[in-house]
Design an enzyme around this catalytic site. Structure first.
Site, PDB file in Angstrom:
ATOM      1  N   GLU A   1      10.539  -4.578   4.653  1.00  0.00           N
ATOM      2  CA  GLU A   1      10.666  -5.958   4.183  1.00  0.00           C
ATOM      3  C   GLU A   1      10.353  -6.044   2.689  1.00  0.00           C
ATOM      4  OE1 GLU A   1       9.018  -4.928   6.827  1.00  0.00           O
ATOM      5  OE2 GLU A   1       9.151  -6.345   8.494  1.00  0.00           O
TER       6      GLU A   1
ATOM      7  N   HIS B   1      -5.098 -34.398  16.887  1.00  0.00           N
ATOM      8  CA  HIS B   1      -4.001 -35.250  17.356  1.00  0.00           C
ATOM      9  C   HIS B   1      -2.942 -34.455  18.094  1.00  0.00           C
ATOM     10  CE1 HIS B   1      -5.519 -38.763  15.162  1.00  0.00           C
ATOM     11  NE2 HIS B   1      -6.084 -37.803  14.443  1.00  0.00           N
TER      12      HIS B   1
ATOM     13  N   GLY C   1      -4.937  -2.528   5.317  1.00  0.00           N
ATOM     14  CA  GLY C   1      -4.152  -3.663   4.824  1.00  0.00           C
ATOM     15  C   GLY C   1      -4.837  -4.998   5.068  1.00  0.00           C
ATOM     16  N   ARG C   2      -5.327  -5.203   6.300  1.00  0.00           N
ATOM     17  CA  ARG C   2      -5.919  -6.512   6.626  1.00  0.00           C
ATOM     18  C   ARG C   2      -7.318  -6.675   6.043  1.00  0.00           C
ATOM     19  NH1 ARG C   2      -5.116  -3.148  10.615  1.00  0.00           N
ATOM     20  NH2 ARG C   2      -6.736  -2.472  12.067  1.00  0.00           N
TER      21      ARG C   2
ATOM     22  N   LYS D   1       7.565  -0.735  12.401  1.00  0.00           N
ATOM     23  CA  LYS D   1       8.171  -0.298  11.141  1.00  0.00           C
ATOM     24  C   LYS D   1       9.349   0.650  11.385  1.00  0.00           C
ATOM     25  CE  LYS D   1       4.221  -1.114   8.138  1.00  0.00           C
ATOM     26  NZ  LYS D   1       3.409  -0.704   7.019  1.00  0.00           N
TER      27      LYS D   1
ATOM     28  N   LYS E   1       0.841  -1.197   0.000  1.00  0.00           N
ATOM     29  CA  LYS E   1       0.000   0.000   0.000  1.00  0.00           C
ATOM     30  C   LYS E   1       0.884   1.257   0.000  1.00  0.00           C
ATOM     31  CE  LYS E   1      -3.633   2.033   2.884  1.00  0.00           C
ATOM     32  NZ  LYS E   1      -4.578   1.783   3.973  1.00  0.00           N
TER      33      LYS E   1
ATOM     34  N   GLU F   1      -5.117  -7.584  15.027  1.00  0.00           N
ATOM     35  CA  GLU F   1      -4.633  -6.247  14.683  1.00  0.00           C
ATOM     36  C   GLU F   1      -5.802  -5.255  14.789  1.00  0.00           C
ATOM     37  OE1 GLU F   1      -2.594  -6.117  10.908  1.00  0.00           O
ATOM     38  OE2 GLU F   1      -1.789  -4.142  11.306  1.00  0.00           O
TER      39      GLU F   1
HETATM   40  C1  G6Q Z   1      -2.586  -4.107   7.989  1.00  0.00           C
HETATM   41  C2  G6Q Z   1      -1.340  -3.550   8.483  1.00  0.00           C
HETATM   42  C3  G6Q Z   1      -0.077  -4.200   7.967  1.00  0.00           C
HETATM   43  C4  G6Q Z   1       0.278  -3.842   6.530  1.00  0.00           C
HETATM   44  C5  G6Q Z   1       1.716  -4.255   6.252  1.00  0.00           C
HETATM   45  C6  G6Q Z   1       2.157  -3.962   4.845  1.00  0.00           C
HETATM   46  O1  G6Q Z   1      -3.696  -3.748   8.307  1.00  0.00           O
HETATM   47  O2  G6Q Z   1      -1.331  -2.199   8.321  1.00  0.00           O
HETATM   48  O3  G6Q Z   1      -0.122  -5.605   8.068  1.00  0.00           O
HETATM   49  O4  G6Q Z   1      -0.595  -4.445   5.630  1.00  0.00           O
HETATM   50  O5  G6Q Z   1       2.569  -3.631   7.172  1.00  0.00           O
HETATM   51  O6  G6Q Z   1       2.050  -2.619   4.528  1.00  0.00           O
HETATM   52  P1  G6Q Z   1       2.222  -2.119   3.056  1.00  0.00           P
HETATM   53  O7  G6Q Z   1       1.131  -2.724   2.226  1.00  0.00           O
HETATM   54  O8  G6Q Z   1       2.145  -0.629   3.099  1.00  0.00           O
HETATM   55  O9  G6Q Z   1       3.568  -2.608   2.584  1.00  0.00           O
END
Ligand code: G6Q
Length: 544
Positions: free
Chosen positions: A215, A387, A270-271, A507, A209, A356
Site C-alpha cells: 500500500e 446516543h 510498528g504499533r 502482505k 519500516k 495485534e
Molecule cells: C505493526 C504491524 C503493521 C505495520 C504495517 C506497516 O506492528 O507490523 O501494522 O506497521 O504493516 O509496515 P511498514 O512500516 O513496514 O510499511
C-alpha cells in the site's frame, strides 16, 4: 530461576476460579453499600493519572489473587527482560525496546553489545532540525515556495500513531500547516488527500519500516507521479519527499536523498513506533520541544511501570482487570470511551496496539492456548457514543467493561460545555454501576408494563482514568499506560505480544490474485469456486 507453570496450573489461577464462583453474582451496589469509602480506597494515582477502579466487580481478595497471579507468572522478570533489551519477541528473535525511544540522554540500554540510546537522540536531533526548517519556512520546495502541506504516507503502525497523535495534539499544532494522512490502497484515499493541494508546497513523508509494504509503496509512487506532473523534473523528488525507514537501500532506490531519511530500528514494532521517527509528522505539527515533552510523558509511565509495586502500578492493575473479565467472566470486548474530542482516533489506535499484540492462539513455545487471549477493543468519544451504542452497554445481554477517559481542564473553554461533558462521563459510570431497580422505576409512577423496559440491572464495570489536561506529556503517559497494560496481559498469557504473523500473511495473500485481475481472462484460475467466480465477475466488469 523459578519455573513458571502453564497458566491454568498456577495456584493463583485455580484460586481465582474458586473465587470467581463466589463473587460473580455480587453487585456493585452491595460493594459500595458495605464499604462507604470504596470509591476513595480503590483508586491510585501516579504520574498525573488518577485511576479509579472501584466500579469493578472485584473484592480485596480478587485483587490479592490477581496480584498473586502476576507474581506467579513472572511478570516482574518479564518487565526487567524488556527494559534490559532481551530478545523477548521470540518468534522474530528481536529485542522490544520502544522504551528506549523515550529514554533520556545518558541512560544506557544495550542491544547486541551496543548502547542504543545515543542513536535514538541523534535521530531526534535530526528530526528536530528538519521539523524546525519546515515549520519556519526555511525548507523550500523545488520551485522555492515554502512547504505548507505535509502528507504522511504509511499504513498500520506507520499511520495509526501519526494520525492519532496529530488529532490528539492538534491544539498545539502550527495552524498554517496542513496535515494529511494517506494509508489505504484504495485510490480514493490519495485522491481526496491531494485534490486541493499545490504540489509546489507539498512535502510527502514516506513512513515505512520495511519500505516494501504494498500500500505504502504504491501510494508513494503515485504521489511521486502526481508531484512530477506539476514540477516536471526528477530533482524535485529530493525536495518534496523524505523517508522514515530502516531500509536505506530501498529508500535510495526510490530517489529519496538518504540524507533526508530518518532512521529507526528493528527493535521498534510498528504499533509501538509513534514516538520514533515515525512521529516525524507529529513533530512538524507540534514542534520538537512539545514532541520531547510527549516522550517525557511516555518515559514517566515507563519508569512507573518498571518500579512501582504492582498493587499501585497503573498498567499492571489495568491489565489484571482486563484479564479478570476476559478469562473469568468470558467477556469478549472492552470499550474505550474518551470524553475528549481530540482523542477521537485513540480507540482506533488502541485497536491495533491491543489486538495485534494480544490476538494470539499459541504460547511463546508454540503450544495452543487453552484459555482466551486478547479481547476486542473498540470505542468512540463521549458524549457521541451515548446516543448510539451505549444502549447495549447499559441494557444489553453482554457485559462490556469500559474505560472512561477524561480531563478536568478543557483545552477549549467554552461556556459550560466542559461541565456538561464531564457530568455526562461521571453519570455514565454511575448509571452503569448502580443501574435503576424496578422499585426506583415504579416510584416514578411508570406504568407496570413499562417497568422492565426502564429497569437497569447495573453491575456494569468501568475504570475512570482522569487527567488534568490533554498535553503532549499526558498523551505519552496514556499511550504508555495501554502499551504496558497490553504487556502485562500478554506476559500472563505467556504469548508473544510483539509479533504479527497474521498481518504478514495479509502482505502476501493478494500477490497471487493481482495479476489475475490485471489480465483479460486467459489466466487460468486455480482457486476455490467462490474465489474463481468473484475474480471472473470482476474481470467481466473491468474489461467490458
Ligand atoms: C505493526 C504491524 C503493521 C505495520 C504495517 C506497516 O506492528 O507490523 O501494522 O506497521 O504493516 O509496515 P511498514 O512500516 O513496514 O510499511
Amino acid at each position: 530461576m523459578t519455573t513458571i507453570l502453564p497458566l491454568k496450573g498456577r495456584m493463583a489461577w485455580q484460586a481465582l476460579e474458586a473465587h470467581y464462583a463466589k463473587v460473580q453474582k455480587l453487585h456493585l451496589r452491595q460493594f459500595f453499600g458495605d464499604d462507604p469509602i470504596r470509591g476513595e480506597r480503590m483508586t491510585t494515582e501516579a504520574v498525573g493519572i488518577y485511576f479509579d477502579y472501584s466500579k469493578h466487580r472485584i473484592t480485596d481478595e480478587t485483587l490479592t489473587l490477581l496480584l498473586q497471579l502476576a507474581a506467579e507468572s513472572g511478570l516482574r522478570s518479564r518487565i526487567d527482560a524488556m527494559f534490559r533489551g532481551d530478545k523477548i519477541n521470540v518468534t522474530e528473535k528481536r529485542a522490544v525496546l520502544h522504551v528506549a525511544l523515550r529514554a533520556p540522554k545518558g541512560q544506557a540500554i544495550v542491544v547486541d553489545g551496543e548502547d542504543v540510546v545515543p542513536g535514538v537522540h541523534a535521530v531526534l536531533d535530526k528530526m528536530a532540525d528538519f521539523s524546525t526548517q519546515v515549520r519556519n519556512g526555511e525548507w523550500k520546495g523545488y520551485t522555492g515556495k515554502r512547504i505548507r502541506n505535509i502528507v504522511n504516507i504509511g499504513i498500520g503502525g506507520s499511520d495509526l500513531g501519526p494520525v492519532m497523535a496529530y488529532e490528539a495534539l492538534r491544539h498545539y499544532s502550527q495552524r498554517d500547516l496542513t496535515f494529511r494522512f494517506i494509508s489505504n490502497i484504495d485510490g480514493t484515499d490519495l485522491i481526496e488527500a491531494t485534490h486541493d493541494l499545490d504540489a509546489e508546497e507539498t512535502l510527502f513523508i514516506i513512513a515505512s519500516k520495511t519500505f516494501t509494504t504494498l500500500e505504502t509503496m504504491t501510494n508513494a509512487h503515485t504521489a511521486r507521479d502526481w508531484l512530477l506532473k506539476t514540477l516536471n523534473h526528477p530533482d524535485a523528488v529530493a525536495r518534496h519527499f523524505v523517508a522514515v525507514s530502516t531500509n536505506v537501500e530501498e529508500v535510495a532506490q526510490f530517489g529519496i536523498d538518504t540524507a533526508n531519511m530518518f532512521e529507526f530500528w528493528d527493535w521498534v514494532g510498528g504499533r509501538y513506533s509513534m514516538d520514533s521517527a515515525i512521529g516525524l509528522s507529529t513533530m512538524i505539527a507540534i514542534g520538537s520541544e512539545a514532541f520531547r515533552a510527549m516522550l517525557d510523558g511516555f518515559h514517566q509511565m515507563d519508569e512507573h511501570f518498571r518500579t512501582a509495586p504492582f498493587d499501585r502500578n497503573l498498567p499492571v492493575l489495568m491489565g489484571l482487570l482486563a484479564l479478570w473479565y476476559n478469562n473469568f467472566f468470558d467477556v469478549q470486548t472492552m470499550a474505550v470511551l474518551p470524553y475528549e474530542q481530540y482523542l477521537k482516533r485513540f480507540p482506533a489506535y488502541l485497536q491495533q496496539l491491543t489486538m495485534e499484540s494480544n490476538g494470539k492462539h499459541v504460547t511463546r513455545d508454540g503450544t495452543e492456548v487453552v484459555y482466551q487471549t486478547g479481547p476486542i477493543y473498540w470505542g468512540e468519544p463521549g458524549t457521541n457514543g451515548q446516543h448510539s451504542f451505549y444502549q447495549l452497554i447499559h441494557q444489553g445481554t453482554k457485559l462490556i467493561p469500559c474505560d472512561f477517559i477524561g480531563f478536568t481542564q478543557p483545552l477549549n473553554p467554552l461556556g459550560h460545555h466542559h461541565d456538561l461533558l464531564l457530568a455526562n462521563m461521571f453519570a455514565q459510570t454511575e448509571a452503569l454501576a448502580f443501574g435503576k431497580t424496578p422499585q426506583e422505576v415504579q416510584a416514578e409512577n411508570i406504568p407496570a408494563w413499562l417497568v422492565p423496559h426502564q429497569t437497569f440491572e447495573g453491575n456494569r464495570p468501568s475504570s475512570t482514568i482522569l487527567l488534568e489536561r490533554l498535553t503532549p506529556a499526558a498523551l505519552g503517559k496514556l499511550v504508555a499506560l495501554y502499551e504496558h497494560s497490553v504487556f502485562t496481559q500478554g506476559a500472563i498469557w505467556d504469548i508473544d505480544s510483539f509479533d504479527q504473523w497474521g498481518v504478514e500473511l495479509g502482505k502476501v495473500l493478494a500477490a497471487r490474485i493481482i495479476p489475475e485481475l490485471e489480465t483479460e481472462g486467459k489466466y487460468p484460475l486455480k482457486h476455490d469456486s467462490s474465489t474463481n467466480t468473484l475474480i471472473r465477475r470482476y474481470r467481466q466488469s473491468k474489461f467490458r
